[in-house]
Design a protein around this motif. Structure first.
Motif, PDB file in Angstrom:
ATOM      1  N   PRO A   1       1.439  41.352 -20.828  1.00 13.18           N
ATOM      2  CA  PRO A   1       1.446  40.698 -22.143  1.00 13.18           C
ATOM      3  C   PRO A   1       2.849  40.321 -22.618  1.00 13.18           C
ATOM      4  N   ALA A   2       3.845  41.068 -22.167  1.00 15.88           N
ATOM      5  CA  ALA A   2       5.219  40.817 -22.613  1.00 15.88           C
ATOM      6  C   ALA A   2       5.933  39.782 -21.762  1.00 15.88           C
ATOM      7  N   VAL A   3       5.666  39.775 -20.450  1.00 12.12           N
ATOM      8  CA  VAL A   3       6.445  38.906 -19.552  1.00 12.12           C
ATOM      9  C   VAL A   3       5.596  37.880 -18.816  1.00 12.12           C
ATOM     10  N   GLY A   4       4.276  37.977 -18.929  1.00 10.99           N
ATOM     11  CA  GLY A   4       3.395  37.082 -18.191  1.00 10.99           C
ATOM     12  C   GLY A   4       2.936  37.714 -16.883  1.00 10.99           C
ATOM     13  N   VAL A   5       1.773  37.297 -16.419  1.00  8.54           N
ATOM     14  CA  VAL A   5       1.190  37.891 -15.217  1.00  8.54           C
ATOM     15  C   VAL A   5       2.063  37.662 -13.988  1.00  8.54           C
ATOM     16  N   THR A   6       2.567  36.442 -13.830  1.00 15.07           N
ATOM     17  CA  THR A   6       3.350  36.129 -12.628  1.00 15.07           C
ATOM     18  C   THR A   6       4.603  36.988 -12.540  1.00 15.07           C
ATOM     19  N   THR A   7       5.341  37.082 -13.632  1.00 10.43           N
ATOM     20  CA  THR A   7       6.567  37.887 -13.637  1.00 10.43           C
ATOM     21  C   THR A   7       6.259  39.366 -13.432  1.00 10.43           C
ATOM     22  N   ALA A   8       5.191  39.835 -14.065  1.00  7.81           N
ATOM     23  CA  ALA A   8       4.816  41.245 -13.914  1.00  7.81           C
ATOM     24  C   ALA A   8       4.457  41.557 -12.467  1.00  7.81           C
ATOM     25  N   VAL A   9       3.695  40.666 -11.833  1.00  7.69           N
ATOM     26  CA  VAL A   9       3.305  40.885 -10.436  1.00  7.69           C
ATOM     27  C   VAL A   9       4.505  40.729  -9.512  1.00  7.69           C
ATOM     28  N   ASP A  10       5.451  39.859  -9.872  1.00 13.82           N
ATOM     29  CA  ASP A  10       6.688  39.752  -9.092  1.00 13.82           C
ATOM     30  C   ASP A  10       7.419  41.092  -9.063  1.00 13.82           C
ATOM     31  N   GLY A  11       7.490  41.748 -10.227  1.00  8.22           N
ATOM     32  CA  GLY A  11       8.131  43.056 -10.290  1.00  8.22           C
ATOM     33  C   GLY A  11       7.383  44.090  -9.472  1.00  8.22           C
ATOM     34  N   LEU A  12       6.075  44.015  -9.507  1.00  4.32           N
ATOM     35  CA  LEU A  12       5.257  44.922  -8.716  1.00  4.32           C
ATOM     36  C   LEU A  12       5.470  44.684  -7.225  1.00  4.32           C
ATOM     37  N   ALA A  13       5.655  43.422  -6.869  1.00  2.00           N
ATOM     38  CA  ALA A  13       5.816  43.062  -5.454  1.00  2.00           C
ATOM     39  C   ALA A  13       7.026  43.739  -4.827  1.00  2.00           C
TER      40      ALA A  13
END
Length: 318
Positions: free
Chosen positions: A34-46
């Motif tokens: 919700p804070a950074v967007g799904v793509t950015t959040a998943v990038d961090g998870l990656a």
């Protein structure tokens, strides 16, 4: 299998071999779409996943079991599962809200209810047949009350009104500002508003609230009592939805506020739960939530009990 527990503040990833051996693990920051967007959040998870897979010496797995913060509705779980699926980490992907990881980590089979009280409050329940109970847990808009942030806000509300005359007296008007070396609630409100005290430090107000309640302040005590009532209300509703109210069923308590085992809160929860759900068996979860994510994945692929036991032994030191 890849097990992922991604909370608001930290992420844990583990690579599990078919026999239950943990081949690789990594830790990273929080997961906040919700804070950074799904793509950015998943990038961090990656990045965290990459490190765990590298330690295991493999490039992908058969199944990804991900328990993610902010996956509050089934449609959000589906969207996040699709986003993780594009990364080709595993042949299949299942996403659940991260509260399910805490529940599964605390039970021998996928059966029970978990109430988590950390920054916010949430509750889920599950049965081995796949039935679940859950709440949106989006704060006051979805009917929630409390959690660490909510308790801090309520404590400040009462302290402010006590000091300026709009409300009755409470020792919180002294103990809250004193914690930060300030001499008034007015000064504390100003410091928080102008961010002279960083926003993350607001969580420090909650332990002060509990200490003030323990010292006998009626207002602080009332907030602790209400938090206990909210925990029991969520647990009882979840048990009822799953037709478990009449059976001996574990009720797991997790998250920073409940795991701290504040004597007043813990005692009040157990007292109220015994009255509302006499067959419920409350206990605090101490196992790492990533264990729960792993066990949920093993449930999904129907792994033998010996594999479950080996993974649990790894995390619990057995």
């Amino acid at each position: 299998m890849l097990a992922v527990d991604a909370g608001n503040s930290k992420t844990d990833v583990a690579v599990i071999a078919p026999d239950g051996e943990v081949l690789g693990a990594a830790r990273g920051g929080g997961f906040q779409p919700p804070a950074v967007g799904v793509t950015t959040a998943v990038d961090g998870l990656a990045e965290v996943v990459r490190r765990a897979l590298a330690e295991a010496g493999i490039g992908s797995v058969d199944h990804v079991s991900a328990c993610l913060a902010n996956a509050d509705f089934p449609v959000e779980e589906e969207r996040l599962a699709a986003a993780l699926g594009t990364r080709a980490w595993g042949t299949t992907v299942e996403v659940r809200n991260d509260t399910f990881a805490i529940l599964r980590a605390g039970v021998a089979e996928p059966r029970g209810v978990a109430v988590v009280c950390g920054a916010g409050v949430n509750c889920v329940g599950m049965r081995p047949d796949g039935r679940t109970a859950r709440f949106p847990a989006l704060g006051r808009v979805s009917g929630d009350w409390g959690g660490g942030w909510g308790l801090a806000e309520e404590a400040m509300w009462h302290a402010s009104r006590a000091e300026d005359g709009r409300g009755g007296p409470t020792a919180l008007a002294d103990t809250l500002p004193a914690h930060f070396g300030l001499d008034s609630v007015y000064a504390l409100v100003e410091a928080l508003h102008l961010e002279h005290i960083p926003a993350p430090r607001r969580h420090e107000l909650t332990p002060v609230l509990f200490a003030t309640a323990t010292a006998g302040d009626p207002v602080a005590r009332s907030l602790v009592d209400r938090m206990a009532e909210e925990v029991v209300a969520m647990a009882t509703v979840a048990l009822t939805r799953l037709d478990l109210l009449g059976e001996e069923t574990p009720v797991l308590l997790g998250g920073g506020v409940l795991a701290a085992r504040h004597p007043l809160l813990d005692a009040r929860i157990r007292e109220a739960l015994a009255a509302a759900a006499p067959k419920a068996v409350p206990r605090v979860v101490t196992a790492a939530p990533v264990l729960g994510a792993a066990l949920l994945g093993l449930d999904r692929v129907r792994a033998p009990r010996t594999v479950h036991a080996r993974v649990r032994a790894h995390y619990e030191g057995g």
